[in-house]
Design an enzyme around this catalytic site. Structure first.
Site, PDB file in Angstrom:
ATOM      1  N   LYS A  50       0.837  -1.206   0.000  1.00 40.62           N
ATOM      2  CA  LYS A  50       0.000   0.000   0.000  1.00 40.62           C
ATOM      3  C   LYS A  50       0.866   1.247   0.000  1.00 40.62           C
ATOM      4  O   LYS A  50       0.530   2.245  -0.647  1.00 40.62           O
ATOM      5  CB  LYS A  50      -0.919   0.016   1.233  1.00 40.62           C
ATOM      6  CG  LYS A  50      -2.020  -1.006   1.186  1.00 40.62           C
ATOM      7  CD  LYS A  50      -3.137  -0.606   0.249  1.00 40.62           C
ATOM      8  CE  LYS A  50      -4.253  -1.635   0.291  1.00 40.62           C
ATOM      9  NZ  LYS A  50      -5.274  -1.403  -0.712  1.00 40.62           N
ATOM     10  N   LYS A  95      -6.836 -15.657 -14.478  1.00 38.63           N
ATOM     11  CA  LYS A  95      -8.125 -15.953 -13.869  1.00 38.63           C
ATOM     12  C   LYS A  95      -9.091 -14.783 -13.956  1.00 38.63           C
ATOM     13  O   LYS A  95      -8.704 -13.648 -14.193  1.00 38.63           O
ATOM     14  CB  LYS A  95      -7.922 -16.385 -12.422  1.00 38.63           C
ATOM     15  CG  LYS A  95      -7.346 -15.339 -11.507  1.00 38.63           C
ATOM     16  CD  LYS A  95      -7.341 -15.882 -10.087  1.00 38.63           C
ATOM     17  CE  LYS A  95      -7.076 -14.763  -9.106  1.00 38.63           C
ATOM     18  NZ  LYS A  95      -7.130 -15.157  -7.729  1.00 38.63           N
ATOM     19  N   LYS A 104     -12.146  -8.696 -11.486  1.00 37.89           N
ATOM     20  CA  LYS A 104     -12.733  -7.449 -11.948  1.00 37.89           C
ATOM     21  C   LYS A 104     -11.679  -6.408 -12.300  1.00 37.89           C
ATOM     22  O   LYS A 104     -11.941  -5.485 -13.047  1.00 37.89           O
ATOM     23  CB  LYS A 104     -13.706  -6.891 -10.901  1.00 37.89           C
ATOM     24  CG  LYS A 104     -13.059  -6.497  -9.591  1.00 37.89           C
ATOM     25  CD  LYS A 104     -14.090  -5.816  -8.722  1.00 37.89           C
ATOM     26  CE  LYS A 104     -13.730  -5.695  -7.253  1.00 37.89           C
ATOM     27  NZ  LYS A 104     -12.397  -5.860  -6.821  1.00 37.89           N
TER      28      LYS A 104
END
Ligand code: TRP
Length: 331
Positions: free
Chosen positions: A111, A194, A197
């Protein structure tokens, strides 16, 4: 019966990859264990959603999971922020969580790299909040993917540290839930890995997608010009189409197109048309359920309130006992 806790990130709709992965595991667990499933909206504040987005995301995810088969009568299904006891335990755990160990967490370091302008304390203490989520119900098991294993390890560290610090055997050390059988990995439509979204527009089929949207996505799926020799292994993009067909179509349909492929007579336009039709049929009950639940505010309210009540009962007991152990006394 073992206690299971799992948090759900309030982001986006469920796609087929989620359904055949995490969701199906939830569905299996809910009747075999005492499950606490919650939507982790406190956690989502680390990325600063707007007020409208925050509520909308939580609502959408709740509806999707209910439509997918999560049974609020079998498990305790709640919104994290409806259980303020979690934040108290989080505060208490933070007193025994050290800067060095929190800074070394992989997800935190990631992050810091990805959002250098928003390295807030919530991000740093994400693992203590997650630990609070889990140990507040004295969970034995947590269904986690690879990316959450380190967080679970931290949870054990915090639980253990508390026990040693106060010389008690109070918190349980939660373990990863082990799913015996292999999960089917659902591929996306873009020919690569895979379904997800974040892999770009059109890669994922969502349970809420309309027939028109499904048709557009499937017809645009990556394929090639077809095999030139019989019985050849399939390139990745083609194997992906067959894998998708395997989960939504009948075995006869799958055999039919395999035969066509192996004899070099396959027409991907035909295969995609069939896949579109079967995909629409497979997702139809979910789509209907999503619309039905979304229109039933009273039902949603009942689910959320009942979940909060059940979760708070368990959480309040833990916090009461923890306060005692730490030494808070009433006058
Ligand atoms: N960190 C989890 C994720 O990103 C979500 C989560 C929050 C969670 N609290 C949890 C998962 C407690 C399991 C148990 O997916």
């Amino acid at each position: 019966m073992e206690i299971v806790v799992s948090g759900i990130r309030p982001t986006g709709e469920l796609h087929l990859g989620n359904y055949f992965g995490a969701v199906r595991n939830f569905l299996r667990m809910q009747y075999e264990n005492q499950c606490y499933f919650f939507i982790a909206d406190y956690h989502s504040l680390t990325t600063h959603p707007t007020p409208a987005d925050l509520h909308g995301n939580v609502r959408r995810v709740l509806i999707n999971y209910l439509a997918a088969g999560l049974d609020p009568d079998a498990s305790t299904l709640y919104i994290q922020s409806d259980v303020p006891e979690v934040t108290e335990l989080y505060l208490l755990l933070n007193m025994n969580a050290y800067l060095g160990e929190l800074q070394r967490v992989t997800s935190f370091k990631e992050k810091v790299r990805k959002q250098p302008d928003n390295v807030n304390a919530g991000l740093l203490t994400y693992p203590t909040l997650m630990a609070a989520d889990i140990i507040i119900h004295k969970a034995h098991k947590v269904p986690v993917g690879k990316d959450q294993e380190q967080h679970l390890e931290m949870t054990r560290t915090f639980a253990n540290r508390f026990n040693r610090m106060y010389n008690v055997e109070y918190f349980v050390e939660p373990q990863a839930y082990n799913f015996g059988e292999q999960l089917i990995k659902i591929p996306g439509l873009d020919g690569s890995g895979k379904m997800g979204k974040s892999e770009g527009e059109g890669n994922a089929i969502f349970l809420s997608d309309s027939p028109e949207v499904i048709k557009k996505k499937v017809m645009k799926a990556v394929s090639d010009s077809g095999p030139t020799e019989p019985n050849q292994p399939k390139p990745d993009a083609i194997q992906n189409l067959f894998t998708l067909m395997e989960v939504v179509s009948s075995p006869e349909t799958l055999d039919f197109f395999n035969e066509k492929y192996n004899t070099c007579q396959i027409r991907y336009g035909d295969m995609k048309k069939q896949l579109t039709q079967d995909m629409i049929q497979f997702t139809a009950p979910f789509r209907e359920k999503i619309n039905e639940i979304a229109a039933d505010e009273a039902y949603l309210k009942k689910v959320v309130n009942t979940g909060a009540e059940k979760a708070r009962e368990s959480a309040a007991k833990t916090v009461r006992e923890v306060r005692q152990i730490i030494g808070f006394r009433s006058f």
